[in-house]
Design a protein around this motif. Structure first.
Motif, PDB file in Angstrom:
ATOM      1  N   ALA A  81     -22.979  40.040 -18.997  1.00  0.00           N
ATOM      2  CA  ALA A  81     -22.039  38.985 -19.393  1.00  0.00           C
ATOM      3  C   ALA A  81     -22.606  37.601 -19.069  1.00  0.00           C
ATOM      4  O   ALA A  81     -22.455  36.656 -19.849  1.00  0.00           O
ATOM      5  N   ARG A  82     -23.279  37.496 -17.931  1.00  0.00           N
ATOM      6  CA  ARG A  82     -23.788  36.188 -17.503  1.00  0.00           C
ATOM      7  C   ARG A  82     -25.019  35.749 -18.283  1.00  0.00           C
ATOM      8  O   ARG A  82     -25.398  34.577 -18.230  1.00  0.00           O
ATOM      9  N   ARG A  83     -25.648  36.687 -19.009  1.00  0.00           N
ATOM     10  CA  ARG A  83     -26.737  36.277 -19.910  1.00  0.00           C
ATOM     11  C   ARG A  83     -26.172  35.703 -21.212  1.00  0.00           C
ATOM     12  O   ARG A  83     -26.861  35.028 -21.958  1.00  0.00           O
ATOM     13  N   ILE A  84     -24.884  35.983 -21.471  1.00  0.00           N
ATOM     14  CA  ILE A  84     -24.264  35.568 -22.728  1.00  0.00           C
ATOM     15  C   ILE A  84     -23.489  34.263 -22.582  1.00  0.00           C
ATOM     16  O   ILE A  84     -23.474  33.426 -23.477  1.00  0.00           O
ATOM     17  N   ALA A  85     -22.814  34.110 -21.423  1.00  0.00           N
ATOM     18  CA  ALA A  85     -21.875  32.992 -21.281  1.00  0.00           C
ATOM     19  C   ALA A  85     -22.013  32.334 -19.920  1.00  0.00           C
ATOM     20  O   ALA A  85     -22.571  32.907 -18.986  1.00  0.00           O
ATOM     21  N   LEU A  86     -21.462  31.116 -19.823  1.00  0.00           N
ATOM     22  CA  LEU A  86     -21.490  30.359 -18.580  1.00  0.00           C
ATOM     23  C   LEU A  86     -20.185  30.591 -17.826  1.00  0.00           C
ATOM     24  O   LEU A  86     -19.098  30.319 -18.344  1.00  0.00           O
ATOM     25  N   PHE A  87     -20.287  31.096 -16.622  1.00  0.00           N
ATOM     26  CA  PHE A  87     -19.120  31.368 -15.780  1.00  0.00           C
ATOM     27  C   PHE A  87     -18.979  30.260 -14.746  1.00  0.00           C
ATOM     28  O   PHE A  87     -19.910  30.017 -13.982  1.00  0.00           O
ATOM     29  N   ASP A  88     -17.817  29.616 -14.687  1.00  0.00           N
ATOM     30  CA  ASP A  88     -17.567  28.744 -13.549  1.00  0.00           C
ATOM     31  C   ASP A  88     -16.889  29.590 -12.458  1.00  0.00           C
ATOM     32  O   ASP A  88     -16.707  30.805 -12.630  1.00  0.00           O
ATOM     33  N   GLY A  89     -16.539  28.952 -11.340  1.00  0.00           N
ATOM     34  CA  GLY A  89     -15.990  29.703 -10.211  1.00  0.00           C
ATOM     35  C   GLY A  89     -14.747  30.502 -10.575  1.00  0.00           C
ATOM     36  O   GLY A  89     -14.582  31.657 -10.151  1.00  0.00           O
ATOM     37  N   PRO A 108     -17.934  29.109 -22.457  1.00  0.00           N
ATOM     38  CA  PRO A 108     -19.025  28.422 -23.165  1.00  0.00           C
ATOM     39  C   PRO A 108     -20.224  29.357 -23.277  1.00  0.00           C
ATOM     40  O   PRO A 108     -20.518  30.106 -22.348  1.00  0.00           O
ATOM     41  N   LYS A 109     -20.904  29.312 -24.418  1.00  0.00           N
ATOM     42  CA  LYS A 109     -22.091  30.153 -24.600  1.00  0.00           C
ATOM     43  C   LYS A 109     -23.201  29.734 -23.637  1.00  0.00           C
ATOM     44  O   LYS A 109     -23.390  28.542 -23.376  1.00  0.00           O
ATOM     45  N   GLY A 122     -19.437  30.800 -35.523  1.00  0.00           N
ATOM     46  CA  GLY A 122     -20.053  29.486 -35.414  1.00  0.00           C
ATOM     47  C   GLY A 122     -19.581  28.645 -34.237  1.00  0.00           C
ATOM     48  O   GLY A 122     -20.025  27.521 -34.067  1.00  0.00           O
ATOM     49  N   LEU A 123     -18.694  29.187 -33.402  1.00  0.00           N
ATOM     50  CA  LEU A 123     -18.141  28.400 -32.290  1.00  0.00           C
ATOM     51  C   LEU A 123     -19.151  28.259 -31.151  1.00  0.00           C
ATOM     52  O   LEU A 123     -20.129  28.991 -31.076  1.00  0.00           O
ATOM     53  N   ASP A 124     -18.891  27.289 -30.265  1.00  0.00           N
ATOM     54  CA  ASP A 124     -19.744  27.100 -29.087  1.00  0.00           C
ATOM     55  C   ASP A 124     -19.306  28.002 -27.944  1.00  0.00           C
ATOM     56  O   ASP A 124     -19.891  27.986 -26.873  1.00  0.00           O
ATOM     57  N   THR A 125     -18.229  28.747 -28.166  1.00  0.00           N
ATOM     58  CA  THR A 125     -17.699  29.616 -27.131  1.00  0.00           C
ATOM     59  C   THR A 125     -17.851  31.068 -27.574  1.00  0.00           C
ATOM     60  O   THR A 125     -18.034  31.359 -28.756  1.00  0.00           O
ATOM     61  N   VAL A 126     -17.776  31.963 -26.595  1.00  0.00           N
ATOM     62  CA  VAL A 126     -17.913  33.376 -26.913  1.00  0.00           C
ATOM     63  C   VAL A 126     -16.890  34.167 -26.089  1.00  0.00           C
ATOM     64  O   VAL A 126     -16.608  33.818 -24.942  1.00  0.00           O
ATOM     65  N   SER A 189      -6.224  43.391 -25.285  1.00  0.00           N
ATOM     66  CA  SER A 189      -6.624  42.706 -24.054  1.00  0.00           C
ATOM     67  C   SER A 189      -5.962  41.330 -23.982  1.00  0.00           C
ATOM     68  O   SER A 189      -5.692  40.691 -24.998  1.00  0.00           O
ATOM     69  N   THR A 190      -5.696  40.901 -22.763  1.00  0.00           N
ATOM     70  CA  THR A 190      -5.243  39.532 -22.528  1.00  0.00           C
ATOM     71  C   THR A 190      -6.456  38.622 -22.697  1.00  0.00           C
ATOM     72  O   THR A 190      -7.535  38.935 -22.215  1.00  0.00           O
ATOM     73  N   ILE A 191      -6.277  37.510 -23.427  1.00  0.00           N
ATOM     74  CA  ILE A 191      -7.411  36.600 -23.625  1.00  0.00           C
ATOM     75  C   ILE A 191      -7.171  35.299 -22.860  1.00  0.00           C
ATOM     76  O   ILE A 191      -6.152  34.633 -23.045  1.00  0.00           O
ATOM     77  N   VAL A 192      -8.118  34.975 -21.981  1.00  0.00           N
ATOM     78  CA  VAL A 192      -8.037  33.741 -21.193  1.00  0.00           C
ATOM     79  C   VAL A 192      -9.263  32.883 -21.499  1.00  0.00           C
ATOM     80  O   VAL A 192     -10.393  33.378 -21.450  1.00  0.00           O
ATOM     81  N   GLY A 193      -9.045  31.637 -21.841  1.00  0.00           N
ATOM     82  CA  GLY A 193     -10.137  30.688 -22.064  1.00  0.00           C
ATOM     83  C   GLY A 193     -10.437  29.956 -20.769  1.00  0.00           C
ATOM     84  O   GLY A 193      -9.525  29.418 -20.145  1.00  0.00           O
ATOM     85  N   CYS A 194     -11.686  29.961 -20.339  1.00  0.00           N
ATOM     86  CA  CYS A 194     -12.076  29.253 -19.107  1.00  0.00           C
ATOM     87  C   CYS A 194     -13.023  28.123 -19.452  1.00  0.00           C
ATOM     88  O   CYS A 194     -14.221  28.337 -19.619  1.00  0.00           O
ATOM     89  N   PHE A 195     -12.481  26.932 -19.618  1.00  0.00           N
ATOM     90  CA  PHE A 195     -13.313  25.761 -19.869  1.00  0.00           C
ATOM     91  C   PHE A 195     -13.165  24.843 -18.681  1.00  0.00           C
ATOM     92  O   PHE A 195     -14.004  24.820 -17.810  1.00  0.00           O
ATOM     93  N   SER A 196     -12.036  24.110 -18.569  1.00  0.00           N
ATOM     94  CA  SER A 196     -11.787  23.464 -17.287  1.00  0.00           C
ATOM     95  C   SER A 196     -10.722  24.281 -16.574  1.00  0.00           C
ATOM     96  O   SER A 196     -11.041  25.119 -15.729  1.00  0.00           O
ATOM     97  N   ASP A 197      -9.442  24.089 -16.963  1.00  0.00           N
ATOM     98  CA  ASP A 197      -8.411  24.928 -16.369  1.00  0.00           C
ATOM     99  C   ASP A 197      -8.157  26.125 -17.267  1.00  0.00           C
ATOM    100  O   ASP A 197      -7.981  25.969 -18.467  1.00  0.00           O
ATOM    101  N   PRO A 198      -8.124  27.331 -16.698  1.00  0.00           N
ATOM    102  CA  PRO A 198      -7.947  28.523 -17.525  1.00  0.00           C
ATOM    103  C   PRO A 198      -6.663  28.477 -18.360  1.00  0.00           C
ATOM    104  O   PRO A 198      -5.608  28.054 -17.878  1.00  0.00           O
ATOM    105  N   VAL A 199      -6.779  28.885 -19.622  1.00  0.00           N
ATOM    106  CA  VAL A 199      -5.680  28.851 -20.585  1.00  0.00           C
ATOM    107  C   VAL A 199      -5.391  30.273 -21.054  1.00  0.00           C
ATOM    108  O   VAL A 199      -6.319  31.020 -21.362  1.00  0.00           O
ATOM    109  N   LEU A 200      -4.104  30.630 -21.104  1.00  0.00           N
ATOM    110  CA  LEU A 200      -3.739  31.941 -21.648  1.00  0.00           C
ATOM    111  C   LEU A 200      -3.740  31.838 -23.165  1.00  0.00           C
ATOM    112  O   LEU A 200      -2.853  31.229 -23.757  1.00  0.00           O
ATOM    113  N   LEU A 201      -4.750  32.430 -23.824  1.00  0.00           N
ATOM    114  CA  LEU A 201      -4.872  32.321 -25.285  1.00  0.00           C
ATOM    115  C   LEU A 201      -4.099  33.423 -25.992  1.00  0.00           C
ATOM    116  O   LEU A 201      -3.618  33.233 -27.094  1.00  0.00           O
TER     117      LEU A 201
END
Ligand code: AMP
Ligand code: MG
Length: 334
Positions: A81-89, A108-109, A122-126, A189-201
């Motif tokens: 997973a960490r080879r695919i995307a950027l994980f913050d804390g 973020p990819k 085509g998005l910058d996120t994965v 699955s529950t989808i959560v976006g983690c960019f700055s503050d996590p968002v329940l998508l």
């Protein structure tokens, strides 16, 4: 079904009971760009190599009446997973608490993200997840890469919970079905976006409360639909669509000076020589090839600082419907 994509009906769909032999066969087929249905803890998924754009184009095609919604990349472990995307804390904390399991993280990819542009629309996120079902994880591990796996049904049909359901919808359209018996009719699955503050998508199998307990603070709410501000936007629309910075001009029959040209097939276009740069989605007019190239070519042309990207007409049949849908969104902008 309207507009069903025609496929080679000569394709024989094999069915194998889950086990070591099926796992090895499935991994081999995925590596060759084939399509394999397998059980996950929610429904049967239709898997393809997440890094293989032509395979992903065939996946959309096999499901019929396709729409290029971004897909979830399924991986076997956190390292992958960490080879695919950027994980913050916070993303890391959620992954460690809930994987394997019904939590999808949109992140973020990573710089050299191996997931094909077509899979992320085509998005910058994965979107990524480690599934909890042993059969799914064994296949992904044996394959050794990320596997995209939307539900293994024809578009518009209900999600399959048995190998028989999959066979009824997709026989002759995919290479292999791994039969692991009926799956529990789980929620998605529950989808959560983690960019700055996590968002329940998207709410799903993992509750908001469980996630908030690990985060130690509330999840943000999903963005609202701009045209209907009391409604959260529908799951398929949660990802704001890809749009280049350069204006997009559709159904171009000629080229203006200073435009980049996104061509299709062998057809002629007037004043082709005016184009500052041209990329052909498929010189032989193959819609699956065009789909595989679509987002990558748009990104490349967008970097050329052209006045506009002129796009030649693309037929509306088969995958062309989804290609044109994405092009129209790209032309409208964000
Ligand atoms: P599923 O239907 O379980 O296969 O999940 C697919 C869902 O993931 C769709 O609703 C997508 O909109 C969502 N999704 C996938 N990638 C992204 C992304 N990069 N950003 C936001 N949502 C995404
Ligand atoms: Mg589905």
């Amino acid at each position: 079904m309207r507009n069903l994509v025609t496929v080679d009906t000569g394709l024989k769909t094999h069915v194998l009971p889950a086990g070591a032999a099926a796992t090895a066969t499935a991994a081999g087929i995925l590596a060759e760009g084939g399509l394999v249905a397998f059980p996950t803890e929610t429904v049967y998924g239709l898997g393809a190599d997440a890094g293989n754009a032509p395979a992903i184009a065939r996946l959309y095609q096999a499901k019929g009446r396709p729409a290029f919604n971004p897909l979830i990349a399924h991986v076997a472990d956190l390292g992958a997973a960490r080879r695919i995307a950027l994980f913050d804390g916070q993303a890391l904390r959620l992954a460690e608490a809930f994987w394997p399991g019904p939590l999808t993280l949109v992140l973020p990819k990573a710089l050299s993200c191996p997931v094909a542009e077509l899979a992320t629309a085509g998005l910058d996120t994965v979107a990524i997840r480690i599934p909890a079902h042993k059969v799914a994880r064994d296949i992904i591990k044996a394959f050794g890469g990320a596997v995209v796996a939307p539900s293994a049904n024809l578009s518009g049909h209900v999600s399959p919970t048995t190998a028989e359901h999959v066979n009824g919808d997709l026989a002759g359209r995919i290479d292999l079905i791994v039969d692991g018996g009926p799956v529990e009719v789980g929620v998605e699955s529950t989808i959560v976006g983690c960019f700055s503050d996590p968002v329940l998508l998207r709410p799903g199998g993992l509750t908001r409360a469980e996630i908030e307990r690990v985060l130690g603070h509330p999840l943000q709410s999903p963005p609202q639909d701009a045209e209907n501000d009391s409604q959260p936007i529908a799951p398929g629309m949660l990802a704001s669509h890809y749009a280049p910075r350069t204006p997009v001009r559709l159904n171009a029959s000629d080229v203006h000076i200073g435009e980049a040209l996104l061509s299709f097939g062998p057809a002629k276009v007037a004043r082709r020589e005016c184009a500052s740069v041209e990329m052909n989605l498929s010189t032989r007019g193959d819609l699956a090839e065009a789909a595989a190239n679509l987002f990558g070519y748009l990104r490349t042309l967008d970097k050329r600082n052209a006045d506009a990207i002129a796009v030649m007409p693309i037929p509306e049949d088969g995958l062309g419907e989804a290609i044109n849908d994405r092009l129209r969104r790209a032309a409208v902008g964000r």
